[in-house]
Design a protein around this motif. Sequence first.
Motif, PDB file in Angstrom:
ATOM      1  N   GLU A  12      -6.636 -12.195 -12.146  1.00 62.82           N
ATOM      2  CA  GLU A  12      -7.115 -12.138 -10.805  1.00 62.82           C
ATOM      3  C   GLU A  12      -5.697 -11.811  -9.946  1.00 62.82           C
ATOM      4  O   GLU A  12      -6.409 -11.506  -8.599  1.00 62.82           O
ATOM      5  N   LEU A  13      -4.897 -11.491 -10.170  1.00 63.17           N
ATOM      6  CA  LEU A  13      -3.603 -11.477  -9.269  1.00 63.17           C
ATOM      7  C   LEU A  13      -3.346  -9.933  -9.490  1.00 63.17           C
ATOM      8  O   LEU A  13      -2.602  -9.329  -8.811  1.00 63.17           O
ATOM      9  N   ARG A  14      -4.017  -8.749 -10.149  1.00 66.01           N
ATOM     10  CA  ARG A  14      -3.726  -7.765 -10.538  1.00 66.01           C
ATOM     11  C   ARG A  14      -4.048  -6.752  -8.955  1.00 66.01           C
ATOM     12  O   ARG A  14      -3.014  -6.190  -8.863  1.00 66.01           O
ATOM     13  N   PRO A  15      -5.085  -6.985  -8.079  1.00 63.01           N
ATOM     14  CA  PRO A  15      -5.254  -6.518  -6.938  1.00 63.01           C
ATOM     15  C   PRO A  15      -3.659  -6.708  -6.032  1.00 63.01           C
ATOM     16  O   PRO A  15      -3.291  -5.703  -5.494  1.00 63.01           O
ATOM     17  N   GLN A  16      -3.734  -8.018  -5.989  1.00 58.89           N
ATOM     18  CA  GLN A  16      -2.247  -8.228  -5.157  1.00 58.89           C
ATOM     19  C   GLN A  16      -1.161  -7.394  -5.828  1.00 58.89           C
ATOM     20  O   GLN A  16      -0.138  -6.904  -4.950  1.00 58.89           O
ATOM     21  N   ALA A  17      -0.876  -7.452  -7.042  1.00 58.60           N
ATOM     22  CA  ALA A  17       0.229  -7.038  -7.741  1.00 58.60           C
ATOM     23  C   ALA A  17       0.154  -5.531  -7.464  1.00 58.60           C
ATOM     24  O   ALA A  17       1.244  -4.830  -7.177  1.00 58.60           O
ATOM     25  N   ALA A  18      -0.913  -4.742  -7.740  1.00 56.94           N
ATOM     26  CA  ALA A  18      -0.928  -3.297  -7.112  1.00 56.94           C
ATOM     27  C   ALA A  18      -0.633  -2.955  -5.844  1.00 56.94           C
ATOM     28  O   ALA A  18      -0.152  -2.013  -5.645  1.00 56.94           O
ATOM     29  N   LEU A  20       1.284  -5.111  -3.666  1.00 58.26           N
ATOM     30  CA  LEU A  20       2.574  -5.217  -3.655  1.00 58.26           C
ATOM     31  C   LEU A  20       3.659  -3.933  -3.963  1.00 58.26           C
ATOM     32  O   LEU A  20       4.473  -3.751  -3.552  1.00 58.26           O
ATOM     33  N   TYR A  21       3.148  -3.652  -5.358  1.00 61.53           N
ATOM     34  CA  TYR A  21       4.056  -2.395  -6.004  1.00 61.53           C
ATOM     35  C   TYR A  21       3.997  -1.324  -5.223  1.00 61.53           C
ATOM     36  O   TYR A  21       5.010  -0.523  -4.861  1.00 61.53           O
ATOM     37  N   TRP A  22       2.583  -0.933  -4.456  1.00 65.28           N
ATOM     38  CA  TRP A  22       2.424   0.513  -3.818  1.00 65.28           C
ATOM     39  C   TRP A  22       3.162   0.347  -2.398  1.00 65.28           C
ATOM     40  O   TRP A  22       3.841   1.134  -1.824  1.00 65.28           O
ATOM     41  N   GLU A  23       3.380  -0.938  -1.853  1.00 63.55           N
ATOM     42  CA  GLU A  23       4.047  -1.281  -0.512  1.00 63.55           C
ATOM     43  C   GLU A  23       5.475  -0.933  -0.811  1.00 63.55           C
ATOM     44  O   GLU A  23       6.212  -0.305   0.089  1.00 63.55           O
ATOM     45  N   ALA A  24       6.121  -1.508  -2.057  1.00 69.80           N
ATOM     46  CA  ALA A  24       7.594  -1.471  -2.152  1.00 69.80           C
ATOM     47  C   ALA A  24       7.563   0.223  -2.532  1.00 69.80           C
ATOM     48  O   ALA A  24       8.984   0.704  -2.085  1.00 69.80           O
ATOM     49  N   LYS A  28       8.346   6.627  -1.897  1.00 73.73           N
ATOM     50  CA  LYS A  28       8.956   7.530  -2.977  1.00 73.73           C
ATOM     51  C   LYS A  28       7.882   8.175  -3.742  1.00 73.73           C
ATOM     52  O   LYS A  28       8.041   9.258  -4.402  1.00 73.73           O
ATOM     53  N   LEU A  29       6.769   7.504  -3.977  1.00 71.82           N
ATOM     54  CA  LEU A  29       5.554   8.115  -4.823  1.00 71.82           C
ATOM     55  C   LEU A  29       4.540   8.582  -3.934  1.00 71.82           C
ATOM     56  O   LEU A  29       3.729   9.126  -4.725  1.00 71.82           O
ATOM     57  N   GLY A  30       4.329   8.472  -2.653  1.00 70.66           N
ATOM     58  CA  GLY A  30       3.122   8.919  -2.000  1.00 70.66           C
ATOM     59  C   GLY A  30       2.738  10.031  -1.978  1.00 70.66           C
ATOM     60  O   GLY A  30       1.681  10.422  -2.241  1.00 70.66           O
ATOM     61  N   ARG A  31       3.704  11.107  -2.153  1.00 72.68           N
ATOM     62  CA  ARG A  31       3.411  12.252  -2.131  1.00 72.68           C
ATOM     63  C   ARG A  31       2.795  12.840  -3.489  1.00 72.68           C
ATOM     64  O   ARG A  31       1.871  13.762  -3.575  1.00 72.68           O
ATOM     65  N   VAL A  32       3.051  11.962  -4.724  1.00 72.84           N
ATOM     66  CA  VAL A  32       2.626  12.293  -5.915  1.00 72.84           C
ATOM     67  C   VAL A  32       1.151  11.439  -6.112  1.00 72.84           C
ATOM     68  O   VAL A  32       0.376  11.951  -6.646  1.00 72.84           O
ATOM     69  N   LEU A  33       1.340  10.268  -5.973  1.00 74.50           N
ATOM     70  CA  LEU A  33       0.198   9.359  -6.426  1.00 74.50           C
ATOM     71  C   LEU A  33      -0.684   9.022  -5.082  1.00 74.50           C
ATOM     72  O   LEU A  33      -1.638   8.296  -5.450  1.00 74.50           O
ATOM     73  N   PHE A  43      -2.474   1.962 -10.002  1.00 71.32           N
ATOM     74  CA  PHE A  43      -1.801   0.689 -10.458  1.00 71.32           C
ATOM     75  C   PHE A  43      -2.620  -0.663 -10.764  1.00 71.32           C
ATOM     76  O   PHE A  43      -2.107  -1.298 -11.917  1.00 71.32           O
ATOM     77  N   GLN A  44      -3.613  -0.680 -10.076  1.00 72.46           N
ATOM     78  CA  GLN A  44      -4.448  -1.861 -10.666  1.00 72.46           C
ATOM     79  C   GLN A  44      -4.667  -1.797 -12.075  1.00 72.46           C
ATOM     80  O   GLN A  44      -5.048  -2.652 -12.831  1.00 72.46           O
TER      81      GLN A  44
END
Length: 211
Positions: A12-18, A20-24, A28-33, A43-44
């Motif tokens: 149930e924490l997977r959406p929050q984890a995704a 959090l990871y994307w915010e961090a 550097k990954l925005g142009r690719v992902l 990521f989820q």
Amino acid sequence: MGVTVFRGLHSELRPQAARLYWEAFGGKLGRVLGPDDRALRFFQRVIRGDLCFAAVDDGGNLIGIAGYKTPAGSFAGGSWDDLTEVYGRLGGRWRGSLLWALGREVDNDRFLIDGICVAKAHRGKGVGSLLMGALYREAAELGYASVRLDVIRDNFRARALYERQGFRAVRTEELGVLRFLFGFASSTVMVRPLAGPGQEQSTRGHFCDPL
């Protein structure tokens, strides 16, 4: 505020984890992902709950996460099939090629950290150090003598934190032409020896195993 670090990640924490990871790492990954909605979906889908530690506050909210990489996989790696499912066949192919070039290495001699994220509102409160302590224990239990992470060379704040934790820079790796897509030119490999017998890592909060 109490903080508890768990081994693993509850579903149930997977959406929050995704998020959090994307915010961090979206910088550097925005142009690719990117765009954001696809990156969050990716990521989820791919984050591995068996290759991470999660920091949760008293209300059950995810406020930090620390992933690691092994020869069997990585916390936020995913596969070609995952990329194809989210980005389509063509989009998945070129994204996968770039991500493979960026993060294909597995260090068989040192425990390899695969990303540490702390929610903005909780930074500077010891959450990152608590997660690091959990990673050190995991590395020691797996028989490693040292821990490794890679940090963008210009990320001075993160580097200062790692140096306070006992990490030392060992080399710098240039991205070459990939710098135009990932938004940084080089990264620094940092290594920390694990504490010897009787030198347990000091951390604040509680550690629970398993989730």
